[in-house]
Write a protein that holds these residues in place. Structure first.
Motif, PDB file in Angstrom:
ATOM      1  N   THR A   9      10.226   9.229   3.883  1.00 18.89           N
ATOM      2  CA  THR A   9      10.620   7.821   3.888  1.00 18.89           C
ATOM      3  C   THR A   9       9.389   6.952   3.635  1.00 18.89           C
ATOM      4  OG1 THR A   9      10.262   7.521   6.272  1.00 18.89           O
ATOM      5  CG2 THR A   9      12.442   8.273   5.565  1.00 18.89           C
ATOM      6  N   VAL A  10       9.618   5.802   3.070  1.00 18.51           N
ATOM      7  CA  VAL A  10       8.554   4.812   2.907  1.00 18.51           C
ATOM      8  C   VAL A  10       9.042   3.526   3.559  1.00 18.51           C
ATOM      9  CG1 VAL A  10       7.081   3.537   1.306  1.00 18.51           C
ATOM     10  CG2 VAL A  10       7.746   5.891   0.778  1.00 18.51           C
ATOM     11  N   GLU A  12       9.799   1.475   7.533  1.00 17.81           N
ATOM     12  CA  GLU A  12      10.655   1.614   8.713  1.00 17.81           C
ATOM     13  C   GLU A  12      12.148   1.645   8.364  1.00 17.81           C
ATOM     14  OE1 GLU A  12       9.518  -1.096  11.848  1.00 17.81           O
ATOM     15  OE2 GLU A  12      11.544  -1.062  12.687  1.00 17.81           O
ATOM     16  N   ASP A  37       3.346  12.156  16.649  1.00 16.19           N
ATOM     17  CA  ASP A  37       2.269  11.427  17.310  1.00 16.19           C
ATOM     18  C   ASP A  37       2.654   9.970  17.570  1.00 16.19           C
ATOM     19  OD1 ASP A  37       0.683  13.657  17.279  1.00 16.19           O
ATOM     20  OD2 ASP A  37      -0.346  13.104  15.419  1.00 16.19           O
ATOM     21  N   LEU A  38       1.792   9.293  18.297  1.00 13.62           N
ATOM     22  CA  LEU A  38       1.955   7.866  18.559  1.00 13.62           C
ATOM     23  C   LEU A  38       2.011   7.127  17.218  1.00 13.62           C
ATOM     24  CD1 LEU A  38       1.969   6.158  21.187  1.00 13.62           C
ATOM     25  CD2 LEU A  38      -0.429   5.669  20.750  1.00 13.62           C
ATOM     26  N   GLY A  39       3.024   6.292  17.056  1.00 19.05           N
ATOM     27  CA  GLY A  39       3.146   5.507  15.827  1.00 19.05           C
ATOM     28  C   GLY A  39       3.809   6.247  14.680  1.00 19.05           C
ATOM     29  N   THR A  43      10.438   5.857  17.919  1.00 20.54           N
ATOM     30  CA  THR A  43      11.274   4.763  18.433  1.00 20.54           C
ATOM     31  C   THR A  43      12.077   4.125  17.299  1.00 20.54           C
ATOM     32  OG1 THR A  43       9.735   4.385  20.262  1.00 20.54           O
ATOM     33  CG2 THR A  43      11.253   2.597  19.736  1.00 20.54           C
ATOM     34  N   VAL A  44      11.466   4.011  16.132  1.00 18.93           N
ATOM     35  CA  VAL A  44      12.196   3.511  14.955  1.00 18.93           C
ATOM     36  C   VAL A  44      13.417   4.399  14.690  1.00 18.93           C
ATOM     37  CG1 VAL A  44      12.045   3.323  12.431  1.00 18.93           C
ATOM     38  CG2 VAL A  44      10.249   2.334  13.874  1.00 18.93           C
ATOM     39  N   SER A  62      10.421   0.840  23.227  1.00 18.48           N
ATOM     40  CA  SER A  62       9.709   1.991  23.771  1.00 18.48           C
ATOM     41  C   SER A  62       9.775   1.896  25.283  1.00 18.48           C
ATOM     42  CB  SER A  62       8.241   1.963  23.358  1.00 18.48           C
ATOM     43  OG  SER A  62       8.129   2.147  21.983  1.00 18.48           O
ATOM     44  N   GLU A 132       2.829   3.683   4.854  1.00 19.12           N
ATOM     45  CA  GLU A 132       4.197   3.577   5.370  1.00 19.12           C
ATOM     46  C   GLU A 132       5.018   4.823   5.060  1.00 19.12           C
ATOM     47  OE1 GLU A 132       5.892  -0.475   4.509  1.00 19.12           O
ATOM     48  OE2 GLU A 132       5.465  -0.337   6.649  1.00 19.12           O
ATOM     49  N   ARG A 134       6.345   8.600   5.739  1.00 20.71           N
ATOM     50  CA  ARG A 134       6.561   9.546   6.836  1.00 20.71           C
ATOM     51  C   ARG A 134       7.372  10.720   6.331  1.00 20.71           C
ATOM     52  NH1 ARG A 134       3.782   5.991   8.396  1.00 20.71           N
ATOM     53  NH2 ARG A 134       3.831   4.845  10.363  1.00 20.71           N
TER      54      ARG A 134
END
Ligand code: ADP
Ligand code: MG
Length: 145
Positions: A9-10, A12, A37-39, A43-44, A62, A132, A134
């Motif tokens: 994905t690019v 959020e 990892d963090l970030g 949560t998104v 969060s 951005e 993931r």
């Protein structure tokens, strides 16, 4: 049994869309384990699940000092756990309401913290590819136990 499915994905919104589509496949009692990892975007991802279940994604935050958040009123209740602040724990010890968990979907951020791997329906691993981008690996949990 199928292998993992990878989504790149690019931004959020794309991660939310992946989660929203997955939410349509969820059934009562499902457990979704999130790794990353963090970030990374865990949560998104939960916001996308909420949206797909007909819940308000804006309500999903969060959980910082609250370990468990419950979102009610959608197609299924969503029970959101964030184990970040715990060193190591067992899902049986976090104060989940078993009746609600059986009726709804439990989603766990920082599933790495679990000392015992519970029988998950889905295992989702999110990796940061920079900026951005993931990589989201979705594995049907029953096949990786
Ligand atoms: P985590 O819960 O894994 O610690 P969050 O979901 O809180 O991470 O935060 C992810 C951050 O990364 C957010 O600021 C989000 O806007 C940003 N981001 C950028 N690109 C993506 C993407 N492709 N997917 C998800 N989040 C992304
Ligand atoms: Mg988070």
């Amino acid at each position: 049994m199928s292998g993992p499915i990878t989504h790149v994905t690019v931004g959020e919104a794309e991660t939310r869309a992946v989660a929203e589509a997955l939410a349509a496949t969820l059934v009562p009692g499902d457990l979704v384990l999130l790794h990353g990892d963090l970030g990374a975007g865990k949560t998104v991802f939960v916001k996308g699940l909420a949206q797909g279940l007909g819940l308000d994604p804006g309500a999903v935050t969060s959980p910082t000092f609250t370990l468990v958040h419950e979102y009610l009123g959608g197609r299924l209740p969503l029970i959101h756990l964030d184990l970040y602040r715990l060193a190591a724990t067992d899902l049986d010890d976090v104060g989940l309401d078993p009746d609600l968990a059986a009726r709804g979907v439990v989603v766990v951020e920082w599933a790495e913290r679990l000392t015992r791997r519970p029988p998950a329906s889905l295992v989702v691993r999110i990796g940061d590819l920079g900026a951005e981008a993931r990589e989201i690996l979705v594995t049907s949990g029953y096949s990786v136990r």
